[in-house]
Design a protein around this motif. Structure first.
Motif: not given
Length: 506
Positions: A392-398, A400-403
């Motif tokens: 997901s985009p938030e993972e590559y932007r580092y 906060g991650e959720t389900a």
């Protein structure tokens, strides 16, 4: 000079003279003696300087002797100082009582500790500076903890700060469940269900032959290594009757450190599978002990293996639906639609075909989700290194991650099922990650976007309207995706059945 002459042996004893001749002769000898003595005393090789150097050297050690003495002293003194400066806890220990009296599908292990008066509780999930008697022990296991009373030597502030900033603290400790206002989403996230006896029951002597004859009359090994992943080595055991069965022993890869973080990684994997045994879309767990797991053997391949074959739209719908059902089961372990975990590494080869179902497994990269104790909202987390092109985009932007990170990855799996190729095909990993971080969805060929096939249209809609949604709040949850596919897929299959075209819709 006169003082030195007085003690000089060169002058000899003094003589008493009565005559002038003798007196002049004595004065001459005195003058010669004075000159000789001055010359002797001023000579660096034989005079006073050498004498005094010898005397100084005999009074103390030279540089080499001093260095040797300091080295010997350090050998004995430094270990003593190091031992005295060690923190109160040494080693991975759990102080408390282990209770085995709670009935369950397997024995529940819980550590309960009773605090002595004025005790302090320290744990990996507590900042050393915040550790006070107000922190009561949690129902947790295999955590590096120790209880000690107020009479014991306490950890110094200087050492606490050093430990907090150390490599061991950050890299070898488990992820904290209690941090700030965040607490575990579910009580069972702190539990453990050990079944080490099952591993001891695997009697190798029953494997009386190195090989056996399979159903096709071919020789097959009884014990073999069948795979290796990022974290696990996977071994296959074929057990003899009466419990004849192929089972898998998953062990952390050879050379992995025995750290608190790795023990918790395997505990998390085992616990999620244990909680999910009610679902046919999650792999069962037969046993867990330390860094090892026992699971069924998936001999019929993965979803990714099926994609190499020529599959029709109905089969694509079945594959996509089972992928969604597996993730929904993992995200709804408690039946209330609220996810307590993330899978964290969702891809097509994580689904094993066992007993006619594609079952999701491998949760050791995932996380237990936490909630804010005041608002009840889910707390986010981050992972330090996110690879590949399906995240997901938030993972590559580092961020906060959720389900919801797993839902984006589910879209990548559906993309592969529909097109039979991976996302961002032909684009480098670095460039793809940058474009995803900029909220760009994977590009797709126009034929799939404009397809008139109802199944292909459904899969496209699920991908781009439910999964590939950059806004995390607007992105659907896994149970929502699964429910939508179940309803809409059911309508399509009912329509196709009525038309008599339920095998190939092309």
């Amino acid at each position: 000079m006169k003082q030195r002459i007085r003690h000089s042996p060169v002058a000899g004893p003094s003589s008493t003279s009565t005559g002038s001749g003798n007196g002049e002769h004595q004065d001459c000898h005195k003058a010669i003696a004075i000159n000789n003595t001055a010359s002797f005393l001023s000579d660096d090789s034989f005079g006073e300087n050498k004498f005094h150097r010898r005397r100084r050297n005999h009074k103390g050690f030279g540089p080499a002797q001093k260095l040797l003495a300091l080295s010997v002293a350090a050998i004995f003194v430094v270990p003593i100082i190091f031992y005295v400066s060690m923190p109160p806890f040494r080693g991975d220990v759990v102080t408390g009582r282990i209770l085995f009296n709670t009935p369950s599908s397997s024995t529940r292990m819980r550590s309960t500790s009773y605090l002595p008066r004025k005790a302090v509780y320290l744990s990996w999930y507590l900042n050393p500076k915040e550790a006070t008697s107000a922190h009561q022990p949690r129902a947790t296991t295999m955590r590096r903890t120790e209880l000690f009373n107020s009479e014991s030597r306490m950890m110094s502030k200087k050492y606490a700060k050093k430990l907090e900033d150390s490599h061991d603290w950050e890299k070898k400790a488990r992820d904290p469940l209690y941090e700030g206002d965040c607490i575990p989403m579910r009580p069972w996230q702190e539990m453990l269900f050990p079944s080490c006896s099952k591993f001891h029951e695997m009697d190798m002597s029953n494997m009386h032959s190195s090989y056996l004859v399979d159903k096709k009359r071919r020789l097959d090994r009884r014990f073999r290594k069948i795979n290796s992943g990022g974290y696990n080595d996977v071994f296959n055991f074929h057990m003899d009757p009466p419990n004849e069965e192929d089972i898998v022993n998953k062990v952390l890869t050879y050379g992995t450190e025995y750290t608190d973080r790795n023990y918790d990684r395997v505990r998390r994997d085992a616990l999620i599978m244990e909680r999910g045994t009610k679902s046919p879309y999650l792999v069962d767990v037969y046993g867990h002990c330390g860094l090892s797991l026992l699971t069924p053997l998936g001999t019929e391949g993965t979803i990714w293996d099926v994609l190499d074959e020529d599959i029709n739209p109905v089969e694509k719908l079945e594959l996509a639906s089972q992928a969604a059902f597996g993730l929904a089961a993992a995200h709804d372990l408690d039946g209330d639609g609220i996810s307590a975990i993330t899978q964290g590494d969702l891809k097509a080869d994580q689904y094993l075909l066992i007993d006619g179902y594609f079952k999701l497994n491998d949760f050791n990269r995932g996380r237990f989700l936490r909630k804010n104790k005041e608002t009840g909202e889910a707390c986010t987390y981050t992972i330090g290194n996110n690879d590949a092109k399906y995240r997901s985009p938030e993972e590559y932007r580092y961020d906060g991650e959720t389900a919801k990170i797993d839902v984006w990855a589910l879209g990548s799996i559906i993309y592969a099922i529909l097109t039979q190729e991976g996302v961002w095909n032909g684009v480098s990993e670095r460039r793809a990650q940058k474009r995803i971080a900029d909220n760009e969805a994977p590009p797709i060929d126009r034929r799939w976007k404009e397809s008139k096939d109802p199944i292909e249209a459904l899969l496209y809609k699920v991908m781009y309207e439910m999964c590939f949604v950059p806004d995390v709040e607007k992105r659907a949850s896994a149970p929502e995706v699964a429910r939508y596919m179940e309803i809409e897929g059911g309508k399509i299959m009912k329509s196709l059945k009525a038309k008599g075209d339920h095998t190939n819709n092309q």
